[in-house]
Design a protein around this motif. Sequence first.
Motif, PDB file in Angstrom:
ATOM      1  N   HIS A 162       5.450  12.871   5.940  1.00 27.76           N
ATOM      2  CA  HIS A 162       4.202  12.213   5.554  1.00 27.76           C
ATOM      3  C   HIS A 162       3.892  11.072   6.508  1.00 27.76           C
ATOM      4  O   HIS A 162       4.754  10.248   6.784  1.00 27.76           O
ATOM      5  CB  HIS A 162       4.303  11.650   4.132  1.00 27.76           C
ATOM      6  N   ARG A 163       2.655  11.056   6.997  1.00 26.24           N
ATOM      7  CA  ARG A 163       2.181   9.924   7.789  1.00 26.24           C
ATOM      8  C   ARG A 163       1.619   8.871   6.829  1.00 26.24           C
ATOM      9  O   ARG A 163       1.433   9.143   5.641  1.00 26.24           O
ATOM     10  CB  ARG A 163       1.079  10.364   8.754  1.00 26.24           C
ATOM     11  N   ASP A 164       1.333   7.688   7.358  1.00 27.40           N
ATOM     12  CA  ASP A 164       0.765   6.613   6.540  1.00 27.40           C
ATOM     13  C   ASP A 164      -0.566   7.009   5.911  1.00 27.40           C
ATOM     14  O   ASP A 164      -0.905   6.553   4.820  1.00 27.40           O
ATOM     15  CB  ASP A 164       0.582   5.337   7.367  1.00 27.40           C
ATOM     16  N   ASP A 165      -1.329   7.882   6.583  1.00 30.65           N
ATOM     17  CA  ASP A 165      -2.626   8.305   6.048  1.00 30.65           C
ATOM     18  C   ASP A 165      -2.516   9.453   5.044  1.00 30.65           C
ATOM     19  O   ASP A 165      -3.507   9.956   4.553  1.00 30.65           O
ATOM     20  CB  ASP A 165      -3.587   8.673   7.183  1.00 30.65           C
ATOM     21  N   GLY A 166      -1.269   9.883   4.756  1.00 28.86           N
ATOM     22  CA  GLY A 166      -1.055  10.947   3.779  1.00 28.86           C
ATOM     23  C   GLY A 166      -0.967  12.333   4.373  1.00 28.86           C
ATOM     24  O   GLY A 166      -0.555  13.273   3.691  1.00 28.86           O
ATOM     25  N   ALA A 167      -1.351  12.509   5.621  1.00 27.02           N
ATOM     26  CA  ALA A 167      -1.263  13.817   6.272  1.00 27.02           C
ATOM     27  C   ALA A 167       0.209  14.190   6.472  1.00 27.02           C
ATOM     28  O   ALA A 167       1.071  13.323   6.609  1.00 27.02           O
ATOM     29  CB  ALA A 167      -1.982  13.793   7.612  1.00 27.02           C
ATOM     30  N   VAL A 168       0.473  15.481   6.467  1.00 25.88           N
ATOM     31  CA  VAL A 168       1.830  15.982   6.658  1.00 25.88           C
ATOM     32  C   VAL A 168       1.955  16.604   8.044  1.00 25.88           C
ATOM     33  O   VAL A 168       1.174  17.474   8.427  1.00 25.88           O
ATOM     34  CB  VAL A 168       2.198  17.023   5.581  1.00 25.88           C
ATOM     35  N   VAL A 169       2.972  16.146   8.789  1.00 31.01           N
ATOM     36  CA  VAL A 169       3.306  16.700  10.100  1.00 31.01           C
ATOM     37  C   VAL A 169       4.476  17.653   9.886  1.00 31.01           C
ATOM     38  O   VAL A 169       5.521  17.260   9.360  1.00 31.01           O
ATOM     39  CB  VAL A 169       3.721  15.579  11.085  1.00 31.01           C
ATOM     40  N   LEU A 170       4.306  18.903  10.269  1.00 29.04           N
ATOM     41  CA  LEU A 170       5.360  19.894  10.066  1.00 29.04           C
ATOM     42  C   LEU A 170       6.623  19.573  10.860  1.00 29.04           C
ATOM     43  O   LEU A 170       6.547  19.088  12.005  1.00 29.04           O
ATOM     44  CB  LEU A 170       4.868  21.288  10.477  1.00 29.04           C
TER      45      LEU A 170
END
Length: 112
Positions: free
Chosen positions: A90-98
Amino acid sequence: MNPIEWSDFQKVELRVGTIVEVEDFPEARRPAFKLKVDFGDEIGIKKSSAQITDLYDKQSLLGKQVMAVVNFPPKQIGPIISECLVTGFHRDDGAVVLAVPDTEAPNGAKLA
């Protein structure tokens, strides 16, 4: 952080697989894709859902290798049964990096 024993970690089957099918998942509560991931002959193809629509589209996911937990029990997620957990950060903006291998690995290879 909660420490775990080495024996606990050894129970987790983290394997490399290749995404072979990606579909929209409009029934999901949060935007997600339905995935089919090929883990090779020993494990086969497993289904999963993944909330990764912020950074990825269907075309960019098809053929991508990912790391997934393959020994959780199946889990009902809306109308599908998820058979593996595709991992990410999880990034700080809520997006998920695989979480992905940085070079190609054989499908089904276990995290060493």
